[in-house]
Design an enzyme around this catalytic site. Structure first.
Site, PDB file in Angstrom:
ATOM      1  N   HIS A   1      34.431 -27.720 -13.640  1.00  0.00           N
ATOM      2  CA  HIS A   1      33.488 -28.832 -13.548  1.00  0.00           C
ATOM      3  C   HIS A   1      33.626 -29.657 -14.818  1.00  0.00           C
ATOM      4  O   HIS A   1      34.318 -29.251 -15.748  1.00  0.00           O
ATOM      5  CB  HIS A   1      32.059 -28.309 -13.357  1.00  0.00           C
ATOM      6  CG  HIS A   1      31.636 -27.305 -14.393  1.00  0.00           C
ATOM      7  ND1 HIS A   1      32.066 -25.989 -14.357  1.00  0.00           N
ATOM      8  CD2 HIS A   1      30.864 -27.426 -15.488  1.00  0.00           C
ATOM      9  CE1 HIS A   1      31.553 -25.342 -15.394  1.00  0.00           C
ATOM     10  NE2 HIS A   1      30.817 -26.196 -16.097  1.00  0.00           N
ATOM     11  N   GLY A   2      32.995 -30.778 -14.862  1.00  0.00           N
ATOM     12  CA  GLY A   2      33.163 -31.692 -15.996  1.00  0.00           C
ATOM     13  C   GLY A   2      32.379 -31.285 -17.230  1.00  0.00           C
ATOM     14  O   GLY A   2      31.584 -30.349 -17.212  1.00  0.00           O
TER      15      GLY A   2
END
Length: 145
Positions: free
Chosen positions: A62-63
């Site tokens: 995920h970011g």
């Protein structure tokens, strides 16, 4: 749960490394409109600063926290890598779930997915899913409970 759909599920994927795996799930999130293309680089940046390998054959790229503003809507993208891909854990990741989440949605999703795959039977059902629809049904039933 509408965060997962057949266009964001790929079974029997072969990747050369974790970067290819991250780009693949990231691109599915981008293609589905959850985030712009820049988000993929933030997913790679996040994994380089702190591994997104959860354990038990699961990685959830995920970011970064700074990339949250890029996210347009909450979504998940799933690839099954039968041969596994090295994310730096004790064993290779066979289940790679890309995540783009608005607000605090990611905490709920991470918890739900972790609970689902902590059951060895459920993890095997996911890895052995015969179709995208079957995999989605396993997630939907496991994440609602």
């Amino acid at each position: 749960m509408t965060i997962l759909s057949t266009d964001k599920v790929k079974l029997n994927v072969s990747v050369k490394d974790k970067y290819e795996a991250i780009r693949l799930v990231g691109q599915m999130l981008v293609d589905a409109g959850h985030a712009p293309a820049d988000y993929i680089n933030k997913m790679i940046e996040r994994d380089e600063s702190l591994s997104t390998y959860i354990g038990g054959g699961l990685a959830m790229p995920h970011g970064t926290n700074e990339s949250k503003a890029l996210i347009r809507s909450t979504g998940m993208a799933v690839i099954i890598v039968p041969d596994g891909v090295d994310f730096g854990g004790e064993e290779p990741a066979q289940l790679v779930i890309g995540l783009a989440a608005v607000g605090d949605d990611h905490l709920d999703i991470l918890t739900s997915v972790a609970m689902l795959v902590s059951e060895e039977d459920d993890m095997q059902r996911i890895l052995n899913a015969a179709s995208e629809e079957e995999l989605i049904a396993i997630f939907e039933s496991g994440m609602e409970s």
